[in-house]
Design a protein around this motif. Structure first.
Motif, mmCIF file in Angstrom:
data_model
loop_
_atom_site.group_PDB
_atom_site.id
_atom_site.type_symbol
_atom_site.label_atom_id
_atom_site.label_comp_id
_atom_site.label_asym_id
_atom_site.label_seq_id
_atom_site.Cartn_x
_atom_site.Cartn_y
_atom_site.Cartn_z
ATOM 1 N N ASN A 23 0.758 -1.222 -0.029
ATOM 2 C CA ASN A 23 0.004 0.000 -0.028
ATOM 3 C C ASN A 23 0.860 1.277 0.008
ATOM 4 N N LYS A 24 2.177 1.063 -0.326
ATOM 5 C CA LYS A 24 3.042 2.209 -0.341
ATOM 6 C C LYS A 24 3.177 2.675 -1.918
ATOM 7 N N TYR A 25 3.238 4.094 -1.869
ATOM 8 C CA TYR A 25 3.125 4.742 -3.324
ATOM 9 C C TYR A 25 4.375 5.829 -3.229
ATOM 10 N N LEU A 26 5.255 5.750 -4.310
ATOM 11 C CA LEU A 26 5.874 7.042 -4.500
ATOM 12 C C LEU A 26 5.388 8.121 -5.222
ATOM 13 N N THR A 27 5.109 9.292 -4.497
ATOM 14 C CA THR A 27 4.366 10.315 -5.440
ATOM 15 C C THR A 27 5.117 11.241 -5.919
ATOM 16 N N PHE A 28 4.837 11.674 -7.264
ATOM 17 C CA PHE A 28 5.593 12.504 -8.067
ATOM 18 C C PHE A 28 4.516 13.515 -8.702
ATOM 19 N N VAL A 29 5.162 14.925 -9.079
ATOM 20 C CA VAL A 29 4.214 15.875 -9.839
ATOM 21 C C VAL A 29 4.740 15.743 -11.161
ATOM 22 N N VAL A 30 3.653 15.757 -12.103
ATOM 23 C CA VAL A 30 3.601 16.198 -13.566
ATOM 24 C C VAL A 30 2.558 17.285 -13.823
ATOM 25 N N GLU A 31 2.932 18.455 -14.334
ATOM 26 C CA GLU A 31 2.228 19.528 -14.586
ATOM 27 C C GLU A 31 1.252 19.671 -13.345
ATOM 28 N N ASN A 32 1.617 19.697 -12.249
ATOM 29 C CA ASN A 32 0.928 20.346 -10.967
ATOM 30 C C ASN A 32 -0.072 19.363 -10.530
ATOM 31 N N GLN A 33 -0.110 18.011 -11.087
ATOM 32 C CA GLN A 33 -1.048 16.823 -10.548
ATOM 33 C C GLN A 33 -0.036 15.845 -9.853
ATOM 34 N N ILE A 34 -0.427 15.355 -8.973
ATOM 35 C CA ILE A 34 0.161 14.339 -8.074
ATOM 36 C C ILE A 34 -0.260 12.853 -8.719
ATOM 37 N N TYR A 35 0.985 12.272 -8.865
ATOM 38 C CA TYR A 35 0.865 10.864 -9.206
ATOM 39 C C TYR A 35 1.507 9.816 -8.325
ATOM 40 N N GLY A 36 1.092 8.752 -8.221
ATOM 41 C CA GLY A 36 1.753 7.780 -7.645
ATOM 42 C C GLY A 36 2.198 6.366 -7.963
ATOM 43 N N LEU A 37 3.054 5.779 -7.890
ATOM 44 C CA LEU A 37 3.615 4.447 -8.461
ATOM 45 C C LEU A 37 3.839 3.746 -7.458
ATOM 46 N N SER A 38 3.321 2.322 -7.247
ATOM 47 C CA SER A 38 3.765 1.418 -6.274
ATOM 48 C C SER A 38 5.161 1.204 -5.989
ATOM 49 N N ILE A 39 5.738 1.477 -4.715
ATOM 50 C CA ILE A 39 7.158 1.210 -4.696
ATOM 51 C C ILE A 39 7.673 0.068 -5.001
ATOM 52 N N GLN A 40 6.604 -1.059 -5.156
ATOM 53 C CA GLN A 40 7.114 -2.358 -5.617
ATOM 54 C C GLN A 40 7.990 -2.238 -6.821
ATOM 55 N N ASN A 41 7.559 -1.315 -7.892
ATOM 56 C CA ASN A 41 8.083 -1.448 -9.004
ATOM 57 C C ASN A 41 9.200 -0.187 -9.130
ATOM 58 N N VAL A 42 9.476 0.236 -8.132
ATOM 59 C CA VAL A 42 10.376 1.544 -8.254
ATOM 60 C C VAL A 42 11.851 1.114 -7.737
ATOM 61 N N ASN A 43 12.863 1.419 -8.635
ATOM 62 C CA ASN A 43 14.088 0.727 -8.460
ATOM 63 C C ASN A 43 14.946 1.908 -7.489
ATOM 64 N N GLY A 44 14.793 3.115 -7.950
ATOM 65 C CA GLY A 44 15.480 4.292 -7.520
ATOM 66 C C GLY A 44 15.025 5.588 -7.991
ATOM 67 N N ILE A 45 15.832 6.643 -7.728
ATOM 68 C CA ILE A 45 15.435 8.034 -8.194
ATOM 69 C C ILE A 45 16.934 8.571 -8.446
ATOM 70 N N ILE A 46 16.940 9.279 -9.620
ATOM 71 C CA ILE A 46 18.239 9.862 -9.986
ATOM 72 C C ILE A 46 18.110 11.330 -10.580
ATOM 73 N N GLN A 47 18.953 12.020 -10.492
ATOM 74 C CA GLN A 47 18.765 13.587 -11.154
ATOM 75 C C GLN A 47 18.942 13.381 -12.615
ATOM 76 N N MET A 48 18.625 14.317 -13.228
ATOM 77 C CA MET A 48 18.657 14.612 -14.514
ATOM 78 C C MET A 48 19.863 14.415 -14.959
ATOM 79 N N GLN A 49 20.216 13.956 -16.186
ATOM 80 C CA GLN A 49 21.598 13.663 -16.751
ATOM 81 C C GLN A 49 21.508 13.759 -18.165
ATOM 82 N N GLU A 50 22.659 13.740 -18.902
ATOM 83 C CA GLU A 50 22.477 13.725 -20.414
ATOM 84 C C GLU A 50 22.141 12.430 -20.677
#
Length: 168
Positions: A23-50
């Motif tokens: 029941n845990k979700y990583l939340t993020f913003v796209v155009e001022n709307q909050i979205y969530g993804l199950s953390i079961q599918n999230v491997n990590g978060i990295i900063q923008m890069q080339e």
């Protein structure tokens, strides 16, 4: 990496080590709307890069990055949803998802937090008849906030199945 992203990254690893992540979700913003993804599918978060562009891919597949020796395709969620391309800034980041086809990164405007949303606070996705609604697994309610919960397989899986042979 910014302190905010580092803190969420640490929380993801802590949550991943625990038994109950359903029941845990990583939340993020796209155009001022909050979205969530199950953390079961999230491997990590990295900063923008080339990002290295790859020819003959749709505009929302920005290209690939090298992540610790693994080639990872990158999708811009704004473009995937048919929205205008945003200017990347210091809060823009890439969420790395684990899929059946391998790792895929999604560019989001900003990450927020990891939230626990119990099943009784999740409504089924609306029958809006739009293609974008097909990515929505449900609508979570957290206090007064609405979080659109996305199905990562539908969000990126179709792309990787359709264009995987064109990726390095």
């Amino acid at each position: 990496m910014s302190n905010h992203i580092s803190g969420i990254q640490q929380l993801l690893y802590t949550e991943d080590a625990g038994a109950d992540v359903a029941n845990k979700y990583l939340t993020f913003v796209v155009e001022n709307q909050i979205y969530g993804l199950s953390i079961q599918n999230v491997n990590g978060i990295i900063q923008m890069q080339e990002i290295t562009p790859v020819p003959e891919l749709p505009p929302h597949v920005k290209g690939v990055i090298n992540m610790r020796g693994i080639v990872v395709p990158i999708i811009d969620v704004n473009l995937r949803f048919g929205k205008a391309e945003q200017t990347y800034n210091e809060r823009t980041c890439i969420i790395i998802l684990e899929t059946e086809q391998g790792y895929v990164g999604i560019i989001v405007d900003a990450v927020r937090e990891v939230l626990e949303i119990p099943p009784e606070n999740i409504s089924p996705r609306p029958a809006l008849g739009t293609q974008n609604a097909s990515y929505i697994n449900g609508i979570g309610r957290v206090g007064e906030k609405i979080v659109l919960l996305l199905d990562s397989k539908l969000l990126v899986g179709q792309e990787m199945a359709a264009y995987g042979d064109k990726l390095p």
